[in-house]
Design a protein around this motif. Structure first.
Motif, short mmCIF file in Angstrom:
data_model
loop_
_atom_site.label_atom_id
_atom_site.label_comp_id
_atom_site.label_asym_id
_atom_site.label_seq_id
_atom_site.Cartn_x
_atom_site.Cartn_y
_atom_site.Cartn_z
N ASN A 162 -64.31 14.84 48.15
CA ASN A 162 -65.30 15.10 49.20
C ASN A 162 -66.68 15.46 48.65
O ASN A 162 -67.61 15.71 49.43
N LYS A 204 -54.28 12.23 56.98
CA LYS A 204 -54.71 10.84 56.81
C LYS A 204 -53.54 9.86 56.63
O LYS A 204 -52.92 9.47 57.60
N ASP A 241 -54.42 20.49 48.45
CA ASP A 241 -54.85 19.79 49.66
C ASP A 241 -54.85 18.29 49.35
O ASP A 241 -55.79 17.76 48.78
N GLY A 289 -61.26 20.68 55.77
CA GLY A 289 -61.37 20.64 57.22
C GLY A 289 -62.59 21.41 57.68
O GLY A 289 -63.30 22.04 56.90
N THR A 326 -54.80 15.86 51.52
CA THR A 326 -55.16 15.09 52.72
C THR A 326 -55.64 13.68 52.35
O THR A 326 -55.30 12.71 53.01
N ILE A 327 -56.41 13.59 51.26
CA ILE A 327 -56.87 12.27 50.82
C ILE A 327 -55.92 11.68 49.78
O ILE A 327 -55.55 10.50 49.86
N TYR A 333 -63.51 20.13 50.33
CA TYR A 333 -63.51 20.16 51.79
C TYR A 333 -62.07 20.37 52.27
O TYR A 333 -61.17 19.64 51.86
N SER A 384 -53.67 17.64 62.81
CA SER A 384 -54.79 17.35 61.92
C SER A 384 -54.65 18.24 60.68
O SER A 384 -54.03 19.31 60.73
N ALA A 385 -55.28 17.78 59.61
CA ALA A 385 -55.23 18.57 58.37
C ALA A 385 -55.99 19.88 58.53
O ALA A 385 -55.65 20.89 57.90
N THR A 386 -57.02 19.88 59.37
CA THR A 386 -57.75 21.13 59.63
C THR A 386 -56.79 22.20 60.15
O THR A 386 -56.83 23.35 59.71
C1 LIG Z 1 -59.25 17.16 51.54
C2 LIG Z 1 -59.32 17.29 53.03
N1 LIG Z 1 -58.74 18.32 53.65
C3 LIG Z 1 -58.76 18.46 54.98
C4 LIG Z 1 -59.40 17.55 55.78
C5 LIG Z 1 -59.41 17.71 57.28
O1 LIG Z 1 -58.70 16.69 57.87
P1 LIG Z 1 -58.81 16.40 59.44
O2 LIG Z 1 -60.15 15.78 59.64
O3 LIG Z 1 -57.65 15.49 59.72
O4 LIG Z 1 -58.68 17.68 60.14
C6 LIG Z 1 -60.02 16.44 55.19
C7 LIG Z 1 -60.74 15.45 56.01
O5 LIG Z 1 -61.47 14.61 55.54
C8 LIG Z 1 -59.99 16.31 53.78
O6 LIG Z 1 -60.60 15.28 53.16
#
Ligand SMILES: Cc1ncc(COP(=O)(O)O)c(C=O)c1O
Length: 456
Positions: A226, A282, A254, A154, A256-257, A152, A124-126
Motif C-alpha cells: 500500500n 480481497k 495482514d 483498512g 488482505t493483498i 494500510y 471486509s478486511a477493515t
Molecule cells: C493490507 C490491507 N488491509 C486491509 C484492507 C482493507 O480492506 P477492505 O477495503 O476490504 O476493508 C486493505 C484494502 O485495500 C488492505 O490492502
C-alpha cells in the motif's frame, strides 16, 4: 489475440464525465470510496468485465491491472464463480444462520493456510482488522498495537493510524508520528498505537524495547503493497516473530493483498513464517464482500468465551460463501503451480516496462515481486536503488509525473492503479502482456513528448 480497439486513437471519457456529474447530484462527492476520486480525467463508469478486460460506458476497452484493487485474482467474471453465485442466489442470499457452506469454506481455508487452525468470517478486511486488534488486546491484557509507517490496515479509526502522514508531520526517525489521516477520529485511539519504520530491524528492536510489556501485537503487510511495493529486508519477518515470542505479543499478518495471490498458502507460506493471526480479504472472495480472520486455536479462546464480541448480520452469508468456495477450489486445483505463472508474466511485464521507459529517458523503476508491483517514477536527481520504506518513497517518487504517464496509459487502454500499483490475475495471458507493451509503447512516447514540452 490482438485487440479490437482502434490502435491509433486515444480514449475519450464523455459519457463517464456526464455520469459523474449526474452522480454528484445524489452521491456525496460522486463516488462511494474516497480514493476513486483520484482517477484522472474523471472517475470512470464501467459496464462489464471479462478475464483481463474491462469496458466502460464510453465503449473503451482496457487491459485491467487495477483488477478490483487486487480482489479479482481469478479475473473479471469467471464463469464458474458466476454460476456458483447464481445457483446460490436461487436458494437464498442470506439467512443470518449456519450452513454447510460455511464449514466447507472454513475447512478449505484451514487446509490451505498452515497457521489457520480456527477462522471467523466478516464482510471486509477493515472489520477483520478491528476484530484482531480487540482479540489481541484481550488475549494479552495489553493496550498497544505496533504497526509500520505506510502500511494500510483498512480505513477504520485504528487500522489507518500512521498511514499517509505528510512529511512535515512525520516526527523524527526514531519516533514516527501516530497520526490518522482522517478528521473525526476519537483522539485517544491514537495513543494506543506505536508506529515504527518498515525495514529497519534495529529501529524495530528499539521501538519494541521502548514499550516493552505494553504491546499486544505487531501487525504488518508481509510485502508492503500500500506504499509502493516493498518486500521485507532479509531478517525482518524473523525478527518480528522473535520479538513476539520473546515478549508474548501476537504476530498479525495482514494478508488482505498477499493472501492467495502469493500462492495457495499466502505470503506466510511463500516467505516461510507462521503468524498467530492473519487477516484475509480481497482474493478470498474474488470480488464479493467477504473476509476472514484465521489463527491459532488458543488465540480464539476469548471469542469462544464471548469476552470478545465478534458479530455481523451479514457475516458468512451464503452468497459470499458460495463465491469464496469456488475461489478456494480454484486454488486447490492449481496447487503448487500457483503463483508461478503470474510471477513469470508479472516479472516480464516489469522488465519490459523498464526497457521501454529507458528508451524514452523516462525514470520509471518498477519494483515488487511481480505478483504485484509498483511503478516508481524517480524525481529529478533522486537516488537509484530499491525504495525501502514510506519516507524513502515519498522522498523519491515523482507523483505528478507518474499521474501524467498513468493517464497516457489509460487513454491507450492500459489501466494501472492510480497510485502506481499493478495487479496481475490468473486470467492475464502472454498475449495480454504483449498487447499491454504495444499499448504502453504509444503511451510512453506521448508522455515523454508532452512532459518535455511542458518543461519548455
Ligand atoms: C493490507 C490491507 N488491509 C486491509 C484492507 C482493507 O480492506 P477492505 O477495503 O476490504 O476493508 C486493505 C484494502 O485495500 C488492505 O490492502
Amino acid at each position: 489475440m490482438l485487440s479490437t480497439l482502434q490502435p491509433e486513437m486515444s480514449y475519450t471519457f464523455n459519457k463517464s464525465k456526464e455520469l459523474y456529474d449526474r452522480a454528484c447530484e445524489v452521491i456525496a462527492g460522486g463516488v462511494n470510496s474516497g480514493i476513486r476520486k483520484l482517477e484522472v480525467p474523471v472517475p470512470i463508469f464501467f459496464t462489464h468485465g471479462k478475464g483481463s478486460r474491462l469496458w466502460d460506458e464510453d465503449g473503451n476497452e482496457y487491459i485491467d491491472y487495477q483488477t478490483g484493487q487486487g480482489a479479482l485474482l481469478y479475473g473479471h467474471a469467471p464463469e464458474g464463480q458466476a454460476a456458483a453465485i447464481g445457483e446460490q442466489a436461487k436458494k437464498g442470499t442470506h439467512w443470518a444462520a449456519q450452513s454447510i457452506l460455511e464449514i466447507e469454506v472454513a475447512e478449505r481455508l484451514c487446509h490451505l493456510v498452515p497457521s489457520a487452525e480456527y477462522v471467523r468470517f466478516s464482510n471486509s478486511a477493515t472489520e477483520v482488522v478491528n476484530s484482531v486488534f480487540r482479540l489481541a488486546r484481550c488475549h494479552t491484557g495489553r493496550p498497544l498495537i505496533l504497526k509500520f509507517e505506510g502500511h494500510y490496515h483498512g480505513w477504520g479509526d485504528e487500522g489507518l493510524v500512521g498511514f499517509g502522514t505528510p512529511p512535515d508531520k512525520w516526527g523524527d526517525a526514531e519516533n514516527p508520528a501516530n497520526l490518522h489521516p482522517s478528521k473525526g477520529v476519537i483522539p485517544e485511539v491514537l495513543d494506543h498505537f506505536v508506529v515504527a519504520r518498515w525495514n529497519d530491524i534495529e529501529h524495530l528492536r528499539r521501538r519494541v524495547d521502548q514499550y516493552r510489556g505494553q504491546i499486544a501485537a505487531i501487525i504488518f503487510e508481509p510485502v508492503l503493497c500500500n506504499t509502493s511495493c516493498i518486500e521485507p529486508v532479509p531478517g525482518l519477518i524473523e525478527t518480528i516473530r522473535e520479538l513476539c515470542d520473546r515478549d508474548g505479543m501476537l504476530m498479525i499478518a495482514d494478508e488482505t493483498i498477499t493472501g492467495f495471490r502469493f500462492g495457495p498458502g499466502g505470503a506466510q507460506k511463500h516467505l516461510d513464517f507462521v503468524p498467530d493471526l492473519t487477516v484475509f480479504g480481497k482474493a478470498i472472495g474474488g470480488g464479493v464482500p467477504f473476509a476472514a480472520m484465521a489463527g491459532k486455536k488458543e488465540v480464539f479462546e476469548k471469542i469462544i468465551s464471548g469476552e470478545v464480541v465478534h458479530a455481523g448480520t451479514l457475516n458468512s452469508n451464503p452468497l459470499c460463501l458460495a463465491a469464496s468456495k469456488w475461489c478456494l477450489d480454484e486454488l486447490i486445483a492449481l496447487g503448487d503451480s500457483h503463483p508461478q505463472e503470474i510471477l513469470e508474466r508479472g516479472s516480464r511485464l516489469m522488465a519490459e516496462l523498464r526497457t521501454l521507459a529507458d528508451s524514452h529517458n523516462i525514470p520509471l523503476r518498477p519494483q515488487g515481486p511481480g505478483l504485484v508491483f509498483h511503478t516508481i517514477m524517480l524525481k529529478p536527481g533522486a537516488a537509484e536503488g530499491r525504495v525501502l520504506d514510506y519516507r524513502d518513497y515519498v522522498a523519491r517518487h515523482d507523483a505528478p509525473r507518474w499521474a501524467h504517464l498513468r493517464r497516457c496509459l489509460l487513454e491507450e487502454g492500459v489501466r494501472a492503479i492510480e497510485r502506481g500499483l499493478w495487479f496481475l490475475t490468473l486470467a492475464h495471458t502472454d498475449a495480454d502482456i504483449d498487447e499491454t507493451l504495444e499499448r504502453s509503447r504509444r503511451a510512453f512516447a506521448r508522455h515523454a513528448q508532452e512532459w518535455e514540452a511542458a518543461k519548455g
